[in-house]
Write a protein that holds these residues in place. Sequence first.
Motif, PDB file in Angstrom:
ATOM      1  N   ASP A 152       0.800  -1.219   0.000  1.00  0.00           N
ATOM      2  CA  ASP A 152       0.000   0.000   0.000  1.00  0.00           C
ATOM      3  C   ASP A 152       0.834   1.271   0.000  1.00  0.00           C
ATOM      4  O   ASP A 152       0.326   2.348  -0.302  1.00  0.00           O
ATOM      5  CB  ASP A 152      -0.968   0.016   1.194  1.00  0.00           C
ATOM      6  N   PHE A 153       2.140   1.170   0.330  1.00  0.00           N
ATOM      7  CA  PHE A 153       2.959   2.373   0.333  1.00  0.00           C
ATOM      8  C   PHE A 153       3.606   2.643  -1.032  1.00  0.00           C
ATOM      9  O   PHE A 153       4.383   3.570  -1.175  1.00  0.00           O
ATOM     10  CB  PHE A 153       4.048   2.315   1.420  1.00  0.00           C
ATOM     11  N   VAL A 154       3.287   1.830  -2.023  1.00  0.00           N
ATOM     12  CA  VAL A 154       3.788   2.049  -3.380  1.00  0.00           C
ATOM     13  C   VAL A 154       2.597   2.335  -4.284  1.00  0.00           C
ATOM     14  O   VAL A 154       1.673   1.533  -4.372  1.00  0.00           O
ATOM     15  CB  VAL A 154       4.569   0.828  -3.898  1.00  0.00           C
ATOM     16  N   SER A 155       2.600   3.471  -4.958  1.00  0.00           N
ATOM     17  CA  SER A 155       1.460   3.896  -5.760  1.00  0.00           C
ATOM     18  C   SER A 155       1.830   3.969  -7.232  1.00  0.00           C
ATOM     19  O   SER A 155       2.701   4.765  -7.620  1.00  0.00           O
ATOM     20  CB  SER A 155       0.963   5.265  -5.276  1.00  0.00           C
ATOM     21  N   LEU A 156       1.204   3.143  -8.040  1.00  0.00           N
ATOM     22  CA  LEU A 156       1.433   3.201  -9.479  1.00  0.00           C
ATOM     23  C   LEU A 156       0.975   4.530 -10.073  1.00  0.00           C
ATOM     24  O   LEU A 156       1.689   5.100 -10.911  1.00  0.00           O
ATOM     25  CB  LEU A 156       0.727   2.035 -10.168  1.00  0.00           C
ATOM     26  N   PRO A 157      -0.191   5.087  -9.701  1.00  0.00           N
ATOM     27  CA  PRO A 157      -0.574   6.403 -10.231  1.00  0.00           C
ATOM     28  C   PRO A 157       0.461   7.490  -9.953  1.00  0.00           C
ATOM     29  O   PRO A 157       0.717   8.342 -10.813  1.00  0.00           O
ATOM     30  CB  PRO A 157      -1.903   6.700  -9.512  1.00  0.00           C
ATOM     31  N   ASN A 158       1.073   7.469  -8.757  1.00  0.00           N
ATOM     32  CA  ASN A 158       2.107   8.458  -8.454  1.00  0.00           C
ATOM     33  C   ASN A 158       3.321   8.279  -9.350  1.00  0.00           C
ATOM     34  O   ASN A 158       3.926   9.243  -9.820  1.00  0.00           O
ATOM     35  CB  ASN A 158       2.525   8.363  -6.985  1.00  0.00           C
ATOM     36  N   ILE A 159       3.689   7.016  -9.586  1.00  0.00           N
ATOM     37  CA  ILE A 159       4.825   6.735 -10.471  1.00  0.00           C
ATOM     38  C   ILE A 159       4.503   7.197 -11.892  1.00  0.00           C
ATOM     39  O   ILE A 159       5.321   7.825 -12.567  1.00  0.00           O
ATOM     40  CB  ILE A 159       5.171   5.234 -10.445  1.00  0.00           C
ATOM     41  N   GLN A 160       3.312   6.885 -12.358  1.00  0.00           N
ATOM     42  CA  GLN A 160       2.927   7.284 -13.703  1.00  0.00           C
ATOM     43  C   GLN A 160       2.904   8.800 -13.852  1.00  0.00           C
ATOM     44  O   GLN A 160       3.263   9.335 -14.912  1.00  0.00           O
ATOM     45  CB  GLN A 160       1.559   6.685 -14.034  1.00  0.00           C
TER      46      GLN A 160
END
Length: 633
Positions: A152-160
């Motif tokens: 939960d502390f890794v966000s694909l939308p934030n990376i994108q």
Amino acid sequence: MNPAGNSELTLTRLLEKARLGEKYTAQIGAGALGLGSQSPSPGLPQHSSGANNGAGTGAGTTVDPSSQRIIVGVDFGTTYSGVAWGYTGTPQDIHVIQSWPGGINLTSPKVPSKIAYERDGSPPKWGFQVKPFQNCIECFKLFLDPQQKPPDFVSLPNIQAQLRTTSPSTTPRTITDVVRDYLQMLYDHTMVTLTRALGKTFVDNTRIEWVLTCPAVWSDKSKHATLMAAERTGMARCFQIRLISEPEAAALYTLKSIQPGNLQVGDNFVVCDAGGGTVDLISYEIVRTQPSLQIKESVTGTGDLCGSAFLNRRFEAFVKERLGANLFYAMKERTKLAALKSWEEYVKRVFVDGEDQDVFPIQFPGLPDDDVLGIDCGFMSVTREEVQGIFEPIIQEVIKLVDGQIQAVQNKGKQVTSILLVGGFGSSEYLFTRLKEKYTPILGTASNPDVVLQPVDAWTAVVRGAVIRGMETIVQTRRSRHHYGVKYWEYFDEGRHDEIHKFWDTTREKWLAENQIKWYIAKGTEVSDDKSISFPFYITFESHHSRILVDELVCCDLLIPPTHITPDVTTVCKLRSDLTTVPKYLYSKGRNSKDAEYEGLHFTMEMSVLSASLRFELRVDGVRYGEVTADFA
């Protein structure tokens, strides 16, 4: 074709700010739980004919460098990555890279798996070059496998969003691009290291092979994506790139470091590779110890996201709950840094339940004394029970995975004799103790009391094992992770086929059933590198038909797989075969009632299931023709 038959600063990132300003030698990071031995300074490989006399060029030897190889192992990890190398002329010497760009005088056998792109288009920063609080992309490896739910502390939308705002063109980078860029920088630094150690002439004239590691539980598509990213880097200019599963690599190193007398034919052991992000397990059986060690997979691998990074997150949650959200977010950066540094380098590494110490002081400089909060003179007192409460849920996840492997081995009528604990989290004293306490009474005997083994170089066992894999083949057979088969058509049979699959073949003028599946490999079947599985086919062509065929490789995990396509069946890849080079005389000829001539061809598609990849060939009468490419898109 028919067969013949968020933005918030976390404590974890604050820790690195403190580390970058210090000069010491230590293993670093969320995945590091204990100091490891340093590798000897690498020198020119010593050939079997005698000592080298050349200053980094291989001069004075009588062995042709072209007959030897440099093997480079890459442990591409979720939180940290490592690189090691060896030379086949001196296979006993494995050198782990310890110095990294941005590390200043810090040495570490691992480098952070982080990358930061610059908006001005300048080269990205990576590893230790990424400064604390710098906007960066991390844990990107996890997104290579969409089937694995990220923490939960890794966000694909934030990376994108970062990829869109830092891309030099209107087309944003993809996760695969990020993996490629990171691996390219690993490659560049490795080549600089090899040249400095061995000399440019020697490196330029010696074959270099790369062995990359990946989780055993990843899908074939994700493993292929890793390989494709590597092939888009300078590694493609080298002789070969291969993949190996992480626990298999760890097993190779650990077994090679065990005294031969401790290994008995028929012994089964579980490899638990506990890293920063993932915990990966596979069980193996000793096939032989002499004249060379050979092992085979006992049961298929398992794994989950329960590595040591989750301990840091649980520590943060504990501090937030103890202090309250307002005080937690109001803390100065240096306070958070000191707190996490105390947790990382003191409590997390050395904590062992049952010792005399009942209270662990953790630095929180700047916080006022508060008896209720347990803060005195800049230290927060954390009880043994509280530390144990942070650890225990993660420990239980690991135990659950180990239990599953032991049970699977027992279901085959065999017994596990030992558990090999490796990886960054695998260096934890508490994890080692908990596993030892649980499994010694169950698995231990008078002749084998040491059930849980933890090698000295546990954090680098995977990358060292990758080099060993390039040197020799130790794993004799593996277990297929899935049922594998091909989608095909066959003559329609009212008693066996559903009407929805019925269609008319205009060439042979027959009713056929499409979307049928021929299963060739059952889940759990023993497979090996040197033994391929043949898929026999018969195909008909009319003159206007293309000789480029597209077949579909599918897989399923049900106990009994279905005979036709269902939602439980997953497409692994599409296989494109070029038959234009097959000689005409190998085709049979036929003619239908409309006087349309057609040709028929019997051929086989051969698949080899490797440690972490699939290999395909097309053969006619035992001869390889054309090219088979696998499209995992």
